[in-house]
Design an enzyme around this catalytic site. Structure first.
Site, PDB file in Angstrom:
ATOM      1  N   ARG A  12       0.867  -1.315   0.049  1.00 50.02           N
ATOM      2  CA  ARG A  12      -0.095   0.250  -0.078  1.00 50.02           C
ATOM      3  C   ARG A  12       0.874   1.038  -0.028  1.00 50.02           C
ATOM      4  NH1 ARG A  12      -3.636  -2.752  -1.623  1.00 50.02           N
ATOM      5  NH2 ARG A  12      -5.550  -3.116  -0.779  1.00 50.02           N
ATOM      6  N   HIS A  54      -0.907   0.635  -9.945  1.00 52.58           N
ATOM      7  CA  HIS A  54      -1.733  -0.288  -9.049  1.00 52.58           C
ATOM      8  C   HIS A  54      -2.152  -1.570  -9.900  1.00 52.58           C
ATOM      9  CE1 HIS A  54      -3.677  -0.670  -4.771  1.00 52.58           C
ATOM     10  NE2 HIS A  54      -3.285  -1.817  -5.366  1.00 52.58           N
ATOM     11  N   GLU A  59      -3.105   7.746  -4.577  1.00 49.61           N
ATOM     12  CA  GLU A  59      -3.575   7.275  -5.795  1.00 49.61           C
ATOM     13  C   GLU A  59      -5.199   7.699  -6.206  1.00 49.61           C
ATOM     14  OE1 GLU A  59      -3.804   3.172  -5.743  1.00 49.61           O
ATOM     15  OE2 GLU A  59      -1.751   2.833  -5.028  1.00 49.61           O
TER      16      GLU A  59
END
Length: 319
Positions: A236, A283, A265
Site C-alpha cells: 500500500r 496499481h 492514488e
C-alpha cells in the site's frame, strides 16, 4: 407460485471487472451508489432496502454508509486489502466481511520481481533510450545484477512467501521482518525493519496497509537501505513516507525504487515521474485476466455462501 425476490445489493462504485458486475446483476438486485445523483439522499430514502454490499479494496466502505444501511447483513469486497473498509463498524454490528486473498498471490509476487528487474536493469528506461534515438550516439550505461543479492521482505504473509519462492530461482539470500516469526519457516527473521533494511540489497514491501503500518518506511529506513539498495512496493502507498522517498531518490541516497502503489492514488508526484531511477505502475499487480476472474469468482462465492448458510466463504480476520 411467486418466485422469491432476489437479495438487494448496494454496489459502492464501479468494480475493476465488468464481467463481475454482469454476474452480480444476473443473481441479485444491484444498485450502484456512485451512479446516484445524490448518494446521501439516496441512502436516506432507500438504505433500508439493502441486505448486502459489494465493494473493492481500492474503493473501500465508510462507516457512515454502513450506518445508513440498517438491514445490512453481509459485505463482499474485491481485493486482499481491507484498510479502506471500516471493519470495526461492520464487526460492531456483527456483519461478516468477505474478501479475496490467496488468488492474487502469484500475480502480485510476479509484479514485485518485474519491478525489481526493471529498476535494476533499466528495462523501461533503456526502452525510452532506444525510442529517443540515442543508441546510435551513445552506449547505455551498465546497471545492477539481481541474481545472488540479498532480498528483504517486509510482511511475510501469503504474498511475501510467494516472493520468497521466486527469489530461490535467482539464488537470492532471503530474510524478512514480521511482528511475529513465520511458523515453520527456515528463513531468518531480523529483529527490526531497520536491521532488515541495513542487511538487504532489495527491500520488498508486502505488508498490510492501515494505521499500524503507515509510513513505517521512513527516512531512517531508507538511509539504512543505502545508496546501493532498492525499494519495491506492491503493498500500500501508505506504508512509505512518499516525501522522504522522493528526496532519497533525488539525492541518490537509495539506488532506485519500483512502485505499484502510491499515497494519493491515482495522483503520482511529478517529482517521481521525473526520475529515471524509479519504475511506476498504476496499481496493477493483480491486474491479469486470470487473477481478476478468480477474485470475481470469490466475491460471488462469498455472497452465495452467506445467503445460503449465513457465513461468507473467506472472511476478513477478526481484529
Amino acid at each position: 407460485m411467486t418466485q422469491p425476490s432476489k437479495p438487494r445489493l448496494l454496489q459502492i462504485a464501479r468494480l475493476p471487472l465488468a464481467a463481475l458486475e454482469t454476474d452480480l446483476a444476473a443473481r441479485y438486485d444491484v444498485v450502484c451508489l456512485s451512479d446516484q445523483a445524490d448518494p446521501v439522499a439516496f441512502l436516506a430514502e432507500h438504505g433500508a432496502s439493502f441486505t448486502g454490499v459489494v465493494t473493492s479494496a481500492s474503493i473501500g466502505l465508510k462507516g457512515e454508509v454502513i450506518a445508513a444501511l440498517p438491514r445490512l447483513q453481509v459485505i463482499s469486497s474485491f481485493g486482499v486489502g481491507f484498510d479502506a473498509l471500516d471493519i470495526a463498524a461492520a464487526q460492531a454490528r456483527g456483519i461478516p466481511v468477505g474478501y479475496t486473498p490467496d488468488v492474487l498471490n502469484d500475480c502480485v509476487a510476479d509484479m514485485a520481481f518485474a519491478l525489481m528487474l526493471d529498476v535494476s536493469r533499466g528495462v523501461a528506461a533503456s526502452d525510452r533510450f532506444v525510442r529517443r534515438g540515442e543508441w546510435p550516439k551513445a552506449r547505455y550505461a551498465p546497471l545492477t545484477r539481481v541474481s545472488g543479492k540479498r532480498l528483504g521482505i517486509v510482511g511475510m504473509g501469503r504474498i511475501g512467501l510467494a516472493v520468497a519462492e521466486r527469489a530461490a530461482g535467482f539464488r537470492m539470500e532471503v530474510g524478512y521482518y514480521n511482528r511475529r516469526p513465520v511458523e515453520g519457516s527456515a528463513l531468518p527473521r531480523l529483529e527490526s525493519l531497520l536491521a532488515l533494511a541495513q542487511w538487504a540489497d532489495y527491500l520488498v514491501l508486502t505488508v498490510a496497509g492501515g494505521a499500524s503500518t503507515r509510513h513505517m518506511v521512513n527516512r531512517e529506513v531508507l538511509d539504512a537501505l543505502g545508496p546501493r539498495g532498492y525499494l519495491v512496493n506492491v503493498a500500500r502507498g501508505s506504508v512509505v513516507d512518499e516525501a522522504a522517498l522522493v528526496e532519497a531518490l533525488q539525492h541518490k541516497r537509495i539506488a532506485g525504487a519500483g512502485l505499484d502503489v502510491f499515497e494519493n492514488e491515482p495522483q503520482v508526484p511529478a517529482a517521481l515521474m521525473a526520475l529515471d531511477n524509479v519504475v511506476l505502475t498504476p496499481h496493477t499487480a493483480s491486474a491479469t485476466h486470470e487473477t481478476r476472474r478468480a477474485m470475481a469468482d470469490l466475491v460471488l462465492e462469498n455472497l452465495e455462501s452467506f445467503y445460503a448458510t449465513g457465513a461468507v466463504r473467506v472472511p476478513v480476520p477478526l481484529a
